[in-house]
Design an enzyme around this catalytic site. Sequence first.
Site, PDB file in Angstrom:
ATOM      1  N   GLY A 148      24.948  36.863  45.284  1.00  0.00           N
ATOM      2  CA  GLY A 148      23.721  36.139  45.591  1.00  0.00           C
ATOM      3  C   GLY A 148      22.627  36.944  46.265  1.00  0.00           C
ATOM      4  O   GLY A 148      21.443  36.737  45.994  1.00  0.00           O
ATOM      5  N   ARG A 179      25.440  31.581  56.146  1.00  0.00           N
ATOM      6  CA  ARG A 179      24.984  32.362  54.970  1.00  0.00           C
ATOM      7  C   ARG A 179      24.683  31.440  53.768  1.00  0.00           C
ATOM      8  O   ARG A 179      25.466  30.578  53.412  1.00  0.00           O
ATOM      9  CB  ARG A 179      26.081  33.363  54.580  1.00  0.00           C
ATOM     10  N   THR A 229      24.857  33.316  38.237  1.00  0.00           N
ATOM     11  CA  THR A 229      26.061  33.442  39.054  1.00  0.00           C
ATOM     12  C   THR A 229      26.293  34.916  39.346  1.00  0.00           C
ATOM     13  O   THR A 229      26.106  35.756  38.472  1.00  0.00           O
ATOM     14  CB  THR A 229      27.289  32.827  38.357  1.00  0.00           C
ATOM     15  N   GLY A 230      26.663  35.207  40.582  1.00  0.00           N
ATOM     16  CA  GLY A 230      26.892  36.606  40.913  1.00  0.00           C
ATOM     17  C   GLY A 230      26.664  36.853  42.383  1.00  0.00           C
ATOM     18  O   GLY A 230      26.655  35.907  43.183  1.00  0.00           O
ATOM     19  N   THR A 242      31.215  29.934  40.767  1.00  0.00           N
ATOM     20  CA  THR A 242      29.996  29.107  40.807  1.00  0.00           C
ATOM     21  C   THR A 242      29.784  28.455  39.446  1.00  0.00           C
ATOM     22  O   THR A 242      30.114  29.054  38.420  1.00  0.00           O
ATOM     23  CB  THR A 242      28.795  30.033  41.132  1.00  0.00           C
TER      24      THR A 242
END
Length: 344
Positions: A263, A237, A260-261, A209
């Site tokens: 979500g 999703r 970022t990670g 991302t």
Amino acid sequence: MKLLRYLSLALISIWLPAQAVQAEESPIAIAIHGGAGTIERSKLAPEQERAYRQKLTEAVNAGYRVLEDGGESLDAVSAAIRILEDSPLFNAGVGAVYTYEGRHELDASIMEGKSRQAGAVAGVTRVRNPIDLARMVMEDSPHVMLAGTGAEAFAQSRDMDMVDNSLFDTERRRKQLEDAKKKIEAETRRQSSEQAAVEALPVAFRMGTVGAVALDKAGNLAAGTSTGGMTAKRYGRIGDSPVIGAGTFADNASCAVSATGHGEYFIRFNVAADICARVQYQGKSVAEAADAVINDVLRPVGGTGGVIVLDAAGNIALTFNTPGMYRASRSSGSPLSVGIFDKE
Ligand code: ASP
């Protein structure tokens, strides 16, 4: 005559420090990320590492140039993100991960800190630069978030060029989809739960991302994030990236954040807004607030990822609880810095 000279000297000495103070009072800064995850030195070939560093440098410099020229933080954020969306290295735009059905569904959002205007798009499939559409939603619609075919109809109504979904295809991501499907099927059989199987997917399946935060000469903050989401995602999703307060947030009174990670965790813990709330109400620095949320709140519950954070004084925090995060920053107070691993 003497009095006149004295007065003009006095005026110069008042004017000079005032100018100096003004220069000091107008810092500019930008920070960007290209995803957080298990990036290990041993697994990244030197030429790959070079390619990542070059692209991050190009993007952060493009944004910085906008700020140096007196441009707006929103334009700096868009300029940097467009470069990362156009690069196959990152999970956004070209190079986005595949859905379970083998397509790409892109999410993006942008926010400005002066009046807290925001725009976001979710699940778009035919827009080359989703960050531009998010901005259009912010500036040219009465809404904050548009999704799917509706977002695309809006894009067409505003004469945005539409592209074929295959434009975002890359071989690397296709292979990742095949791997992910095998893992999900095996885990679903083992755990009898598709949800647990998807949760168990390694971080690498959503890595990449992109995001940016910027501060312009007028003292305005902005933040933006763009992603392809999670490999093999299904059922429409949507992650945190287009959710204002979770993946993106900007408020001149506190800070600008792009996350970022994983979500789902970033949505549940309202990560971006929580960091800025700690800055605003607890008087924490951006580094303290980011560290508290990423390491004290997210880590114990298993939420992996990172954030880039910037305040109106130009202070930057690049914080992650994963082995690495693609990142770069530059400000009037600190030179260009590019990092990938924990130790740069
Ligand atoms: N946060 C993104 C999502 O969950 C993915 C990522 O940043 O790695 O969609």
